[in-house]
Design an enzyme around this catalytic site. Structure first.
Site, PDB file in Angstrom:
ATOM      1  CG  ASP A 117      -7.917  -3.862  -3.554  1.00 58.73           C
ATOM      2  OD1 ASP A 117      -9.066  -3.425  -3.626  1.00 58.73           O
ATOM      3  OD2 ASP A 117      -6.902  -3.170  -3.743  1.00 58.73           O
ATOM      4  CG  HIS A 173      -2.105   0.899   1.068  1.00 58.04           C
ATOM      5  ND1 HIS A 173      -2.052   2.259   1.284  1.00 58.04           N
ATOM      6  CD2 HIS A 173      -3.378   0.623   0.677  1.00 58.04           C
ATOM      7  CE1 HIS A 173      -3.243   2.783   1.046  1.00 58.04           C
ATOM      8  NE2 HIS A 173      -4.063   1.818   0.680  1.00 58.04           N
TER       9      HIS A 173
END
Length: 372
Positions: free
Chosen positions: A309, A258
């Site tokens: 996700d 991320h």
């Protein structure tokens, strides 16, 4: 700052809507753990993002009534979805066009008064799940299911998608996923929406721009890629060999890493638990077990953390949602945040107009065409 930094750590605006501090995320001052663990409804979270405070019982009742009264889409919009569903377009392209079309059919689309903006916001929020469910069914040769005003946001979408009421656990899981995806500070699609809003264009243009940004595989399209990967690994039968091969060829393993979070994506643990709860003791448990195997491998070999996700892919699959529309589900939730940011940008607006760092040639001499 170099071009390759992608504006990393650049502060582009002030906001009261959401905040990321270290590895925590909050909406208008409420940590997402507070909202998820106290089972806040998605409607409460939409209201929170738009108004910056949680609704009272009366405020929530009226807000829910406004949303439910606007669930339905017109025959013209449904016909447009039908035509697009037959053209094998990318699902996000269909959503982008249909959101824009909503502005065409709203006679007040160009108005910017508080009343008009609220009406536009409610319609966009309420009709998004109906559009997505209608597209999913039409594309598979099924008839769209009319929305039910007696069902809440999460339950109504699952009902329209599958043609039957979802279980309590399924509704709880989907509501949780919607809450966790509702806003995320100044991500790419939200930034696109705010840039558009800063030009004083209409809300439909702003949301259309955001949908376009979300379509990309490095943003909203990642969860679709995660489940495609899970299917490929299951078919191949050797998780480690698959990942070794992908990493050796410098391919990105979707669902990991991320730009902001370093030790944990605070949303991931809730989706992980939902994936476990939904699959435990069922034939779908294999997807959760495979996900755990991939996570352990990536942590050990690359020291990368799973992001929002990764486990959402399994949650959506178990809920009967085809992987090709995962990004549409993301949009259904994130439109709550987009609208909040559009409204905030308008209230204290200044045109967003950054500069670029020119790194090209300089001082060249122009040669007439005959000498070139």
């Amino acid at each position: 700052m170099s071009q390759t930094d992608g504006l990393k750590d650049t502060i582009a605006c002030d906001t009261r809507i959401s905040q990321i501090v270290d590895d925590s995320l909050s909406y208008a001052g409420y940590n997402i753990s507070e909202l998820v663990e106290h089972h806040a409804s998605f409607e409460e979270v939409i209201y929170l993002l738009w108004h910056l405070h949680l609704p009272t019982q009366i405020e929530l009742k009226h807000f829910e009534e406004d949303l439910r009264a606007n669930y339905a889409i017109s025959d013209a919009v449904e016909q447009c979805i039908l035509i697009q569903s037959r053209k094998h377009l990318h699902p996000m392209s269909v959503l982008r066009s249909t959101v824009s079309l909503l502005g065409v059919y709203n006679v007040h689309a160009e108005e910017t008064s508080l009343e008009a903006t609220y009406e536009q916001s409610i319609q966009l929020m309420a009709k998004m799940p109906t559009i997505i469910a209608a597209f999913a069914r039409l594309r598979s040769g099924q008839t769209p299911v009319e929305p039910r005003e007696d069902l809440d946001f999460a339950a109504n979408f699952l009902y329209m998608l599958k043609g039957q009421e979802a279980s309590e656990l399924e509704v709880k899981a989907f509501n949780c996923a919607l809450v966790l995806h509702a806003d995320h500070e100044l991500n790419a699609s939200t930034f696109a929406a705010r840039v558009c809003a800063s030009t004083l264009t209409d809300i439909y243009s702003c949301v259309t721009a955001a949908v376009g940004a979300l379509k990309g595989s490095l943003h909203g399209g990642a969860n679709e890629c995660v489940f495609d990967m899970l299917k490929e690994i299951r078919e191949e039968g050797d998780c480690q060999a698959y990942l070794d091969r992908k990493l050796a060829s410098h391919e990105k393993i979707m669902g990991f890493g991320h730009r902001v979070y370093k030790t944990q994506d605070p949303r991931e643990k809730y989706l992980r638990q939902m994936a476990k709860d939904l699959t435990q003791g069922t034939k779908d448990e294999v997807w959760y077990q495979l996900s755990e195997e991939i996570e352990a491998y990536m942590k050990h070999t690359k020291h990368l953390i799973p992001n929002v996700d990764f486990y959402s892919a399994t949650v959506y699959h178990v809920l009967g949602i085809d992987s090709s529309i995962y990004t549409l589900i993301f949009a259904m939730s994130r439109v709550a945040g987009w609208i909040a940011h559009i409204q905030e940008q308008r209230k204290n607006n200044k045109l967003i107009r950054p500069r670029s760092n020119y790194i090209g040639a300089q001082g060249l001499e122009y040669l007439p065409i005959g000498r070139r």
